[in-house]
Structure formats: structure tokens, C-alpha cells
Design an enzyme around this catalytic site. Structure first.
Site, PDB file in Angstrom:
ATOM      1  N   LYS A 209       0.898  -1.262   0.141  1.00 36.91           N
ATOM      2  CA  LYS A 209       0.106   0.098  -0.070  1.00 36.91           C
ATOM      3  C   LYS A 209       0.800   1.266  -0.082  1.00 36.91           C
ATOM      4  O   LYS A 209       0.652   2.220  -0.923  1.00 36.91           O
ATOM      5  CB  LYS A 209      -0.949   0.024   1.258  1.00 36.91           C
ATOM      6  CG  LYS A 209      -2.191  -1.134   0.945  1.00 36.91           C
ATOM      7  CD  LYS A 209      -2.996  -1.295   2.401  1.00 36.91           C
ATOM      8  CE  LYS A 209      -3.919  -2.440   2.269  1.00 36.91           C
ATOM      9  NZ  LYS A 209      -4.778  -2.596   3.284  1.00 36.91           N
TER      10      LYS A 209
ATOM     11  N   GLN B 214      -4.486  -1.113   9.316  1.00 38.23           N
ATOM     12  CA  GLN B 214      -4.726  -2.457   8.844  1.00 38.23           C
ATOM     13  C   GLN B 214      -5.377  -3.346   9.676  1.00 38.23           C
ATOM     14  O   GLN B 214      -5.054  -3.465  10.954  1.00 38.23           O
ATOM     15  CB  GLN B 214      -3.342  -2.886   8.576  1.00 38.23           C
ATOM     16  CG  GLN B 214      -2.988  -4.155   7.763  1.00 38.23           C
ATOM     17  CD  GLN B 214      -3.646  -4.302   6.512  1.00 38.23           C
ATOM     18  OE1 GLN B 214      -3.655  -3.359   5.721  1.00 38.23           O
ATOM     19  NE2 GLN B 214      -4.205  -5.369   6.093  1.00 38.23           N
TER      20      GLN B 214
ATOM     21  N   ASP C 212     -11.510   2.941   3.784  1.00 37.30           N
ATOM     22  CA  ASP C 212     -11.718   1.771   3.381  1.00 37.30           C
ATOM     23  C   ASP C 212     -13.233   1.331   3.260  1.00 37.30           C
ATOM     24  O   ASP C 212     -13.769   0.353   2.958  1.00 37.30           O
ATOM     25  CB  ASP C 212     -11.528   0.702   4.870  1.00 37.30           C
ATOM     26  CG  ASP C 212     -10.016   0.108   4.786  1.00 37.30           C
ATOM     27  OD1 ASP C 212      -9.452  -0.524   3.774  1.00 37.30           O
ATOM     28  OD2 ASP C 212      -9.430   0.120   5.794  1.00 37.30           O
TER      29      ASP C 212
END
Ligand code: GUN
Length: 282
Positions: A51, A95, A118
Site C-alpha cells: 500500500k 490495517q 476503507d
């Protein structure tokens, strides 16, 4: 046909890199994504590194915030609130999974919904299901981009989603429904999983079990999307789909690695740009 996520992801990232350069010129700053990781789960560390690499490629600003496994929930929430309050931060990604002593839902709900790249915050999830403009979770959006790019017909076709997670199963079912698929959600308690999967014109598998879908569970010609990333005992990366037996039966299939994974990361870049634009125009 192999659905090459790596290639499409690269193509989309190149376009976003140009878009980011133009945005930076226009607004005097770049989109900024902060990525937070707690602990040292090797798979999570690898995902996060990918990422960060993608943010650098696209020309974003951002910070990787690495916290020890022992970080308290209170400390993590304090750091998230700091990112929420920082006007130069457009996107925040924590995460998952988190260490057991931290309440994942409390963490998700602390992220400013406008910085929730997200799309996991309850208000963004609600908007998705109510057909209101929102941030769509990265993996499902990446899958839809692969299906669209390959001109896979969706209208009126039967999509079977194996897995019911908040991250993939539930949101991909909603996106396929929006494209007028008839959607079945199967899971670990589904009776005769093979029979259900064999009904699928589009089969999306996201359960995190190595190679549970085999050739005899797939309808000839079906499009098979493998979201799984599992490491076998000898260190090999394999999907939830047994590629060897399924590929000869399927009409189209995503490889692991190089299928859904790179698309997820690309959609994270897309969502960060979207958050940046929304905040600039506020
Ligand atoms: N862990 C596995 N997939 C994801 C994802 O899409 N976002 C976050 N934050 N964590 C994950």
C-alpha cells in the site's frame, strides 16, 4: 481467460499518478494517506508495504504509523483522533486484523467517515446499502472493475458469493445486486456448497481457506474471482480456488497472486483521491 489484475491495476495507477500531479498543481497540496499498523503480523506487514509503495508511485503524501503489538486501544484511538483533526490528512487506514485486546469496531467507528478510505465506518456502510454516494470498500470495488474491464455480462445472471465478511462478502453482494445479478451468499454452514457454486455464472470466493473450490464445483464457462491469499506450509501463495482444477472449467479466472490483490490496492488509491476531493470541496 485470465483476468489480469496486475496489469489493469498498473494501468489505473498510471492514470491516477497523472491525476494526482494535476490536483497538486491546482490545490497546492497532494492527497495524503496515513496507514496505521499494530503489531508485526507478516501478511499484514507485506500488504501495508504494498500500500505504501502504491501511494509513493501515485505521488501521495502520507505516513506509515507502525505501532507495537502492545499498543493499548486507548493509545490507538488517540492517534486516530489526531489524524482526524489534522487538516492535511485526507485518508486513514488501520490495517486489520488488530491484536485481540483491541476492539476492531471501536477503532473503525473512531475514524472520521470522510477520511475512511476503507469504507468500513457504519455511516459509510449504511450509505452503500441505501444507494447514497459514499466510499466503497476497496476489494469489492476492485472486483467490479475487473468484471467491467473484461465485459463480463452481469444483468440477470446468477452470482454466488462464498464468504460473508464485512470487508468483502457483504459489500460485493451489494455491488453485484446493483448490477442486476441474482445474488446468493454462501458460507461455511452452507449445505452442499458444491451444488450452490455450480449454479454460479459469476463465482466470488472470499473465505480464506486454501483451495476449497475445486473444478467439479464450478459451472463450465463461469467467471471465477478468487479473493483468497493463503500461504501453504511450503511458503507458496495460493487462493481459495484450486487454480489447477478450476482454470480448465472456468470461462475466466483471476490468478493468485496478480488478480484481486493489486486491484484492491489501486482502489485504495482511488478512494484516497476521492476523500481528498471531497475535503477540498467542502
Ligand atoms: N485487511 C485485509 N483486507 C483489508 C482491507 O481492505 N483494509 C484494511 N484496513 N485491512 C484489511
Amino acid at each position: 481467460m485470465i483476468l489480469d489484475g496486475k496489469q489493469l491495476a498498473q494501468q489505473l495507477k498510471e492514470a491516477m499518478r497523472e491525476q494526482v500531479a494535476a490536483l497538486a498543481k491546482q490545490y497546492g497540496r497532494k492527497p495524503c494517506l496515513n496507514v496505521i499498523i499494530v503489531g508485526e503480523n507478516p501478511a499484514s506487514m507485506a500488504y501495508v508495504q504494498n500500500k505504501i509503495k502504491a501511494t509513493e508511485y501515485c505521488g501521495f503524501d502520507g505516513e506509515l504509523i507502525q505501532l507495537p503489538e502492545s499498543t493499548s486501544q486507548e493509545e490507538l484511538l488517540r492517534i486516530i483522533r489526531e489524524c482526524n483533526a489534522n487538516p492535511t490528512v485526507d485518508g486513514i487506514l488501520v490495517q486489520l486484523p488488530l491484536p485481540k485486546h483491541i476492539d476492531e469496531q471501536a477503532v473503525i467507528e473512531t475514524i472520521d467517515p470522510d477520511k475512511d478510505v476503507d469504507g468500513f465506518h457504519p455511516s459509510n456502510v449504511a450509505k452503500l446499502w441505501l444507494n447514497q454516494p459514499t466510499i466503497v470498500p476497496c476489494t469489492p470495488m476492485g472486483i467490479m472493475a475487473l468484471l467491467e474491464h473484461s465485459h463480463t455480462p452481469l444483468e440477470g445472471r446468477h452470482a454466488v458469493v462464498v464468504g460473508r465478511s464485512n470487508i468483502v462478502g457483504k459489500p460485493i453482494a451489494k455491488l453485484l445486486l446493483d448490477k442486476n445479478c441474482t445474488v446468493t451468499i454462501a458460507h461455511s454452514r452452507t449445505a452442499d456448497l458444491g451444488a450452490v457454486c455450480r449454479e454460479a455464472d459469476i463465482l466470488v470466493v472470499a473465505v480464506g481457506r486454501p483451495r476449497i473450490i475445486t473444478g467439479e464445483m464450478v459451472k463450465p464457462g463461469a467467471t471465477v474471482i478468487d479473493v483468497g491469499i493463503n500461504r501453504t506450509d511450503n511458503g507458496k501463495l495460493v487462493g481459495d480456488v484450486d487454480f489447477e482444477s478450476v482454470a480448465p472449467v472456468a470461462g475466466a479466472i483471476t490468478p493468485v497472486p496478480g488478480g484481486v490483490g493489486p486491484m484492491t490496492i489501486t482502489m485504495l488509491m482511488h478512494n484516497t483521491i476521492q476523500c481528498f476531493q471531497k475535503r477540498i470541496n467542502k
